[in-house]
Design a protein around this motif. Structure first.
Motif, PDB file in Angstrom:
ATOM      1  N   LEU A 106       0.852  -1.187   0.000  1.00  0.00           N
ATOM      2  CA  LEU A 106       0.000   0.000   0.000  1.00  0.00           C
ATOM      3  C   LEU A 106       0.888   1.237   0.000  1.00  0.00           C
ATOM      4  O   LEU A 106       1.736   1.393   0.886  1.00  0.00           O
ATOM      5  CB  LEU A 106      -0.904   0.012   1.242  1.00  0.00           C
ATOM      6  N   VAL A 107       0.703   2.098  -0.992  1.00  0.00           N
ATOM      7  CA  VAL A 107       1.523   3.314  -1.073  1.00  0.00           C
ATOM      8  C   VAL A 107       0.611   4.533  -1.209  1.00  0.00           C
ATOM      9  O   VAL A 107      -0.498   4.435  -1.730  1.00  0.00           O
ATOM     10  CB  VAL A 107       2.502   3.255  -2.284  1.00  0.00           C
ATOM     11  N   PRO A 108       1.098   5.692  -0.728  1.00  0.00           N
ATOM     12  CA  PRO A 108       0.318   6.926  -0.903  1.00  0.00           C
ATOM     13  C   PRO A 108       0.329   7.331  -2.382  1.00  0.00           C
ATOM     14  O   PRO A 108       1.408   7.521  -2.956  1.00  0.00           O
ATOM     15  CB  PRO A 108       1.052   7.949  -0.029  1.00  0.00           C
ATOM     16  N   ARG A 109      -0.841   7.460  -2.974  1.00  0.00           N
ATOM     17  CA  ARG A 109      -0.924   7.706  -4.417  1.00  0.00           C
ATOM     18  C   ARG A 109      -0.234   9.026  -4.809  1.00  0.00           C
ATOM     19  O   ARG A 109      -0.459  10.054  -4.179  1.00  0.00           O
ATOM     20  CB  ARG A 109      -2.385   7.764  -4.857  1.00  0.00           C
ATOM     21  N   GLY A 110       0.617   8.932  -5.831  1.00  0.00           N
ATOM     22  CA  GLY A 110       1.272  10.126  -6.366  1.00  0.00           C
ATOM     23  C   GLY A 110       2.432  10.625  -5.522  1.00  0.00           C
ATOM     24  O   GLY A 110       3.028  11.650  -5.842  1.00  0.00           O
TER      25      GLY A 110
END
Ligand code: F0G
Length: 351
Positions: A106-110
């Motif tokens: 899970l990564v923070p988008r952008g």
């Protein structure tokens, strides 16, 4: 000559493994400790860079991941999960492949560098871009690991810090003793905690005669440990350390206090200047977050915190190739010329 065997084999007796632990390795660790001549001249200290970008996936995360993934396999896990600003996910994805495990990230988008996104994807991880921050992602992965059969490999997993402490061992092994001062970027605060564990362990066992002062550096827009309270909307160009509520908060404070050190903020401008200095004066290409350690050292020098001649190690945590966009946008755009040697000569101002 004896080839490097990866850090679990090199430091087996100091790590939580037994003869039956399946060792999942990409031969991480054994990274160079490079003298930094220009930074030494600027500070009057004997400065070395621990270049962690030369690990297999290009960051220090591989140290923690070889242990975390080996233990996950030993414990029967079939899948692993992590939240990440990019490097943890790149490392988890690669080591999961090595172990034959499924991997979700899970990564923070952008908000993660392109190279890191590429790594997770090319290694076949299931990558979800979350419309939120790293802190949101970490909270989500903790819940998922509690409720589903998937093992958490963020640095809240204690095996991660065990692996990462080996960087401190390598520094003492290379220098013959601990440095006077150790400078390190701080995001989720696992790495400063791991180095302190490593330095303490070597000193307690008499391998080193002393322990360094730990100087940690956060980006000023994402400096909860400096302000003493979580930051709801952390902001910095150094996306790897864009974190508002570090998981290893207490451990990092203990590292600071027990070592007589400090955790300070450096501005994005200072980080960008140190990034350029490392690339253009030392020949070492690091990512922005990594340059926080050197930006911080220069700041500590200005504050008079250093004694001339002291031995200083700065950890530079990740490889500059992770973030080609930043490197290119900060450089003059290259000229285009015809197939003509004279045109090249005049463009290069040789003629
Ligand atoms: N430098 C880089 C290049 C990083 O990727 C990180 C953390 C840090 C420094 C800070 O280390 O979190 O132990 O204080 N990156 C994590 C990630 C958060 O997801 O890759 P820390």
């Amino acid at each position: 000559f004896r080839a490097w065997r990866g850090l679990i084999e090199e430091y087996r007796d100091r790590l939580p493994v037994s003869e039956t632990t399946p060792v999942v390795t990409l031969l991480e660790g054994g990274t160079p400790l490079i003298p930094a001549r220009r930074v030494s001249r600027l500070t009057g200290c004997d400065v070395h860079l621990k270049v962690e970008g030369l690990n297999p996936t290009g960051s220090f995360k591989d140290r923690g991941m070889t242990v975390a993934i080996s233990k996950a396999v030993e414990e029967g896990a079939k899948a692993v999960i992590c939240a990440s600003t990019g490097n943890t996910s790149a490392s988890a994805a690669a080591y999961a492949v090595r172990a034959g495990l499924a991997c979700a990230v899970l990564v923070p988008r952008g908000k993660i560098a392109m190279g890191k996104l590429a790594q997770a994807l090319v290694h076949g991880a299931r990558l979800l871009q979350v419309e939120g921050s790293f802190d949101d992602c970490l909270e989500m992965t903790r819940k998922l690991a509690e409720n589903y059969p998937i093992a958490l490999v963020n640095s809240v997993n204690p095996h991660r810090l065990q692996g990462q402490k080996t960087a401190a061992f390598e520094i003492v092994d290379a220098l013959g003793d601990a440095p006077d001062v150790h400078c390190i970027p701080v995001g989720n605060a696992g790495n400063i905690s791991a180095y302190w564990m490593g330095y303490k362990e070597y000193a307690d066992d008499g391998v080193a005669t002393r322990r360094p002062r730990m100087l940690g550096f956060q980006a000023s827009g994402a400096a909860p440990l400096v302000g003493g309270a979580p930051v709801t909307h952390p902001q910095t160009i150094a996306t790897a350390i864009r974190i508002g509520n570090p998981a290893s908060w207490r451990l990092a404070e203990a590292a600071r206090d027990e070592s007589g050190g400090d955790i300070q903020a450096v501005t994005d401008r200072q980080i960008a200047a140190a990034y350029k200095l490392l690339a253009q004066e030392e020949g070492v290409f690091v990512e922005l977050a990594s340059a926080a350690s050197v930006a911080g050292l220069l700041q500590a020098h200005k504050q008079g915190l250093l004694t001339p001649g002291q031995r200083v190690v700065c950890t530079v945590t990740g490889n500059g190739l992770k973030d080609p966009d930043w490197a290119i946008s900060g450089a003059p755009s290259p000229m285009t010329i015809p197939v003509d040697a004279f045109a090249a000569a005049s463009a290069l101002e040789l003629a």
